[in-house]
Design a protein around this motif. Structure first.
Motif, PDB file in Angstrom:
ATOM      1  N   ASP A 175       0.805  -1.219   0.000  1.00  0.00           N
ATOM      2  CA  ASP A 175       0.000   0.000   0.000  1.00  0.00           C
ATOM      3  C   ASP A 175       0.838   1.268   0.000  1.00  0.00           C
ATOM      4  N   HIS A 179       0.821   5.328  -5.984  1.00  0.00           N
ATOM      5  CA  HIS A 179      -0.205   4.516  -6.655  1.00  0.00           C
ATOM      6  C   HIS A 179      -0.903   5.363  -7.702  1.00  0.00           C
ATOM      7  N   ASP A 228      -3.799  -8.753 -14.165  1.00  0.00           N
ATOM      8  CA  ASP A 228      -4.772  -8.223 -13.216  1.00  0.00           C
ATOM      9  C   ASP A 228      -4.101  -7.523 -12.043  1.00  0.00           C
ATOM     10  N   GLU A 229      -2.803  -7.704 -11.922  1.00  0.00           N
ATOM     11  CA  GLU A 229      -2.070  -7.114 -10.807  1.00  0.00           C
ATOM     12  C   GLU A 229      -1.503  -5.754 -11.232  1.00  0.00           C
ATOM     13  N   PRO A 230      -1.326  -4.841 -10.279  1.00  0.00           N
ATOM     14  CA  PRO A 230      -0.679  -3.565 -10.636  1.00  0.00           C
ATOM     15  C   PRO A 230       0.756  -3.814 -11.118  1.00  0.00           C
ATOM     16  N   HIS A 255      -2.219   0.806 -11.408  1.00  0.00           N
ATOM     17  CA  HIS A 255      -3.287  -0.168 -11.196  1.00  0.00           C
ATOM     18  C   HIS A 255      -3.896  -0.586 -12.522  1.00  0.00           C
ATOM     19  N   THR A 257      -7.058  -1.525 -13.030  1.00  0.00           N
ATOM     20  CA  THR A 257      -8.420  -1.010 -13.193  1.00  0.00           C
ATOM     21  C   THR A 257      -8.654   0.113 -12.203  1.00  0.00           C
ATOM     22  N   GLU A 259     -11.145   0.301 -10.332  1.00  0.00           N
ATOM     23  CA  GLU A 259     -11.655  -0.362  -9.129  1.00  0.00           C
ATOM     24  C   GLU A 259     -10.501  -0.693  -8.172  1.00  0.00           C
ATOM     25  N   SER A 260      -9.474  -1.266  -8.736  1.00  0.00           N
ATOM     26  CA  SER A 260      -8.319  -1.645  -7.926  1.00  0.00           C
ATOM     27  C   SER A 260      -7.680  -0.405  -7.301  1.00  0.00           C
ATOM     28  N   GLN A 263      -9.864   0.847  -4.452  1.00  0.00           N
ATOM     29  CA  GLN A 263      -9.700  -0.018  -3.265  1.00  0.00           C
ATOM     30  C   GLN A 263      -8.465   0.401  -2.478  1.00  0.00           C
ATOM     31  N   TRP A 264      -7.392   0.671  -3.235  1.00  0.00           N
ATOM     32  CA  TRP A 264      -6.176   1.140  -2.542  1.00  0.00           C
ATOM     33  C   TRP A 264      -6.455   2.455  -1.822  1.00  0.00           C
TER      34      TRP A 264
END
Lengths: 386, 567
Positions: A175, A179, A228-230, A255, A257, A259-260, A263-264
């Motif tokens: 985290d 980002h 699918d991963e950053p 990221h 998406t 969405e991802s 979320q972060w």
């Protein structure tokens, strides 16, 4: 502004040549494309700027090869072809040849004019960010990065750690770090709290000095991650800034998406009022405190600033605190009491008012609201003298 | 004149001459005869000893840096860290000292003050430089400047990199002030030498030595001297301002006091970019001599080479901003500096083409100096061409402050300026000490240095294009393999230089005696004995065409060349 009108004028002038250049580029498109042999040596190309810069790189490499190979062949060939015994006279006594010399002056001149122009044109694309760019405020301090998002989410950099086998640099907390949302231009507005730093991500081909007393900026659009991963990159400081210059890194995530990313963002802003110590521990990393202050009971870890372990409740004798700056004249011992609430509040909000014996590196003021300050102090209390 | 008569005449001369011929080395004896000498040759030789000593010192720090970079994390710096300091700080001191010593104590004075002092007046046909006392003063300033550096070394070292960028340098508690004072004093040493050369070339040319009869080394030295006189004061002012800011807190460069850190970069590079040409121009002058002499052929395009030296000196003043493309300098200034920067590449390219054309059709001897000349052309071509990536605005954004820049300037500063200097040392060594060095060892040493150099620094181009920033104590493991190769290369170079130190020292004591003209050159210094007499020329020498090799013949008996016109 005088500067920008010169730039525009140069751009207009270049417009005349750009038709010819466009023709040249279509002829050379295969050679200049990413992944061609002429871009060997460049790291993976992962932003909108990488393509143009790599094609300029390839163009220059081709020109260099065209000059360098014949020079070297001639050098070696002449050295052996005209090698003679001592005393033998030279085969030729030519002293000059004006047409030849003019030719090898004019041809390089024409080539460098083209080279200047392509570099100029591509660099101009990198100055002004698109209006719809997502803006992140970046703060550089000795020796950490901090990122403030429009949502208010603030996150310190992740300098990572060398793996025990010394084969990889591992991130410490997914985290932490910079980002970024996918598919939008990113604009970074940057300030330094102390000395010069420079923001550099090799895969994005962006670099900009961060200058104290000024605001600098840069922009880029990162490529979308394939999985699918950053995607993770390293941000490096490229302007010498002192002791831990080479540790002034941070992980950067793009990221896959929105969405991802959101979320972060939720994780990055979440604090639990029912659990102030845990919230304080989160702020300790997010606000970048972890770069300089250790919390381990044995005091291991970064010790640019005083360790927080056992800090709470230190007596005045154990804890020599002075007023003013460590480089100026000593103005006597300021603290007569123990390290308590008042001292901590002052030291976080106005860190240059007091300094502790043995720690000369000044700290930049940290922006915290009252709740965050409460959480941080609760966390420091929890680490206090047992 | 028939041969027997010549032989007879020579033997009478030998009989009348003292057992040991009088030359500048044995002209007078004792420490003071050196410490107070006004002889340009002795001053040049003392400079050479000092410069080579500092080169060894700077080299040791380079090896420490390369060894530390063998692997990520701490390698050896930790062993040198005292209780109060960390390995990073030790490493940062190493690269600062390496850079500062190599630039200010070795390369800048290397060719002009050491070789230039020895060669320039004799080549010109003068008895000495115009101001011999100023010349000795310049040497003492160099010594004092060097002592300031040594003081900082034994007093905790100095940090900040050789560029001493503000505000970091102003905020440091380490010995920045003594180091800056050292650089300030060295600046005056450099100005004195430059002034001396400008006046010497203008005023002491003997009758017949017109501007376009001057050997090309003199053109290179003249262009260099102009930059030394005009640019160095700016460095002096900058350093004084920095010292004022640091001690009196006057706001000039530090935002803390209302100054602008980027202003320091403008001031610094306004000197330090022309300084690059102080380093490279005289080396180019040497190479013009080496290629012509050892190819026994007139330099091709003499006038183009001479003018290109002056062109480089002039353009060199106008390109400093290319060090600052990412510094927040305005886009318009970036564009202008990029454009002017490209103009410097043209005279440099001309020189390379002219050297190659000089070799064409020559009578080439692959002597040790010639090998250095060839190495120079090869390395300078790489150094010059990689400058194109850095002058181009777009690609420089990626390469700026990475190992690509490190590699580029080492190709120019070491691969060209220093290799040129060592070419000159090997060329004029028999003249300076009157003896030859061991040719086989010299070739082995040359090969180790040449190969080692490319292994060390070519790798760094790859490292830089992959994004490795400069001045990093620790690095991402993805760069490790390149660092390992580079370190191995640096050890090869070190071995080469150790061999060089051995055979040069050995030649002084046991070397074969050198004839007056071992290479078949026709510039004036080769018409003197080896070593030259105290006052260079008993009578004003006749000035001929110094690149006319038709009257120079090889004499196997003496292992050297004789001149038909001027025996």
């Amino acid at each position: 502004m005088a500067g920008s009108s010169i730039t525009t004028a140069l751009g207009d002038l270049g417009g005349l040549g750009s038709a010819g250049l466009a023709w040249l580029e279509t002829r050379m498109v295969g050679l200049l494309a990413e992944g061609s042999i002429w871009t060997t040596g460049m790291p993976a190309a992962k932003s909108n700027h990488a393509g143009p810069i790599d094609s300029d790189y390839a163009f220059i490499t081709i020109i260099c090869t065209i000059f360098f190979v014949p020079i070297t062949i001639a050098l070696v060939y002449f050295a052996f072809r005209y090698k003679k015994a001592p005393g033998e006279k030279a085969e030729s006594d030519v002293s000059h040849n004006t047409p030849l010399e003019v030719t090898w002056t004019v041809i390089p001149m024409l080539i460098v004019v083209v080279m200047f122009y392509i570099g100029f044109r591509h660099a101009n694309m990198m100055y002004a960010a698109p209006a719809d760019a997502y803006t992140v405020h970046v703060t550089a301090s000795q020796w950490s990065w901090s990122f403030l998002h429009p949502s208010g989410a603030q996150m310190g950099g992740d300098i990572g750690k060398l793996s025990p086998d010394r084969k990889a640099r591992e991130t410490t907390d997914p985290d932490l770090g910079l980002h970024l949302p996918p598919g939008v231009p990113i604009r970074l507005v940057m300030n330094s709290t102390d000395v010069l730093h420079s923001f550099y991500i090799p895969e994005f081909r962006v670099k900009q000095d961060v200058v104290p007393g000024k605001t600098s900026s840069l922009w880029f659009t990162p490529d979308l991650p394939e999985g699918d991963e950053p995607d993770m990159y390293w941000l490096l400081c490229t302007e010498y800034c002192g002791k831990d210059h080479s540790n002034m890194l941070s992980a950067v995530y793009v990221h896959p998406t929105m969405e991802s990313f959101l979320q972060w963002q939720t994780r990055a802003t979440a604090l639990d009022p029912d659990n102030p110590v845990e919230s304080g521990a989160k702020l300790y990393v997010r606000k970048g405190c972890a770069t300089c202050h250790s919390v381990a009971p044995d005091g291991s870890g970064p010790n640019t600033g005083p360790t927080w372990s056992g800090l709470w409740g230190l007596s005045a004798d154990e804890h020599q605190v002075h007023e003013g700056s460590p480089t100026g004249p000593k103005r006597g011992v300021a603290m007569t009491g123990e390290a308590g609430e008042e001292y901590l509040r002052e030291s976080i909000r106005n860190p240059t008012a007091l300094w502790r014996e043995g720690y000369i590196q000044p700290m930049a003021a940290v922006k915290v609201d009252d709740t965050e300050l409460f959480f941080l102090i609760e966390y420091i209390k929890s680490l206090g003298k047992q | 004149m028939n041969p027997p008569e010549t032989a007879a005449a020579t033997s009478t001369q030998v009989a009348e001459a003292p057992a040991v011929p009088n030359h500048y080395l044995n002209h007078s004896k004792g420490f003071l005869s050196w410490a107070l000498t006004l002889d340009h040759k002795r001053i040049g030789l003392m400079y050479l000893v000092g410069v080579l000593g500092c080169f060894a010192l700077g080299g040791i720090f380079a090896l420490l840096v390369r060894t530390e970079l063998w692997a990520p994390g701490d390698t050896i710096a930790g062993m040198f860290a005292s209780p109060g300091s960390s390995p990073q700080e030790v490493y940062n001191m190493w690269f600062t000292v390496h850079g500062a010593v190599m630039v200010f104590l070795v390369i800048i004075p290397g060719v002009p003050a050491a070789l230039g002092n020895f060669v320039l007046p004799i080549m010109l046909g003068a008895k000495d430089v115009a101001f011999p006392r100023l010349n000795l003063g310049s040497f003492y300033l160099w010594v004092i400047g060097a002592l300031f550096f040594v003081y900082t070394l034994f007093n905790g070292g100095v940090d900040g990199g050789w560029t001493f960028y503000t505000p970091y340098s102003a905020s440091q508690a380490t010995n920045v002030i003594p180091a800056l004072l050292g650089v300030f004093i060295l600046g005056f040493s450099s100005i004195f030498t430059g002034m001396n050369f400008v006046v010497t070339i203008h005023k002491l040319r003997p009758p017949g030595m017109t501007w376009f009869r001057m050997p090309l080394f003199l053109w290179g030295s003249y262009a260099t001297a102009l930059i030394q006189v005009l640019a160095t004061p700016v460095l002096g002012i900058t350093l004084l301002l920095l010292i004022m800011e640091k001690t009196l807190h006057v706001g000039i460069f530090s935002p803390e006091y209302g100054g602008d850190p980027v202003l320091y970069q403008h001031f610094f590079w306004f000197y330090s970019h022309p300084a690059v040409y102080i380093m490279i121009l005289p080396a180019m002058g040497i190479v013009s001599e080496l290629i012509s002499v050892h190819s026994h052929k007139r330099p091709f395009g003499y006038q183009f080479i001479a003018y290109s030296s002056i062109a480089i000196a002039v353009f060199g003043f106008l390109v400093w901003g290319h060090h600052m493309f990412t510094s927040t300098q305005s886009p318009a200034m970036n564009a202008i500096f990029s454009a002017i920067t490209f103009s410097v590449s043209i005279p440099s390219a001309i020189k390379v083409f002219n050297w190659l054309a000089t070799m064409w059709g020559g009578s080439i001897r692959l002597t040790v100096p010639m090998l250095y000349g060839l190495a120079f052309i090869f390395l300078f071509s790489i150094g010059g061409l990689t400058g194109l990536y850095l002058g181009t605005l777009s690609t420089d954004i990626h390469f700026h402050d990475t190992y690509f820049v490190v590699a580029h300037f080492h190709y120019v500063m070491m691969g060209s300026a220093l290799i040129g200097m060592f070419g000159g040392v090997h060329h004029w060594w028999p003249k300076m000490v009157g003896r030859h060095y061991n040719g086989t060892l010299a070739r082995i040493s040359w090969a180790l240095i040449f190969v080692g150099f490319n292994v060390t620094f070519f790798t760094q181009f790859l490292l830089g294009s992959q994004g490795m920033p400069r001045r990093y104590y620790d690095y991402l493991p993805r760069y490790e393999i390149y660092h390992k190769i580079s370190t191995v290369g640096s050890y090869m170079m070190a071995a080469g230089f150790l061999i060089m130190a051995f055979y040069l020292l050995q030649s002084i004591f046991g070397g074969r005696k050198s004839p007056a003209n071992p290479w078949g050159a026709n510039t004036l210094e080769w018409h003197c004995t080896s070593p030259p007499p105290h006052d260079n020329f008993a009578t004003a020498p006749a000035i001929e065409d110094c690149y006319d090799y038709s009257g120079i013949d090889y004499d196997a008996k003496i292992g050297g060349y004789t001149s038909r016109a001027n025996p």
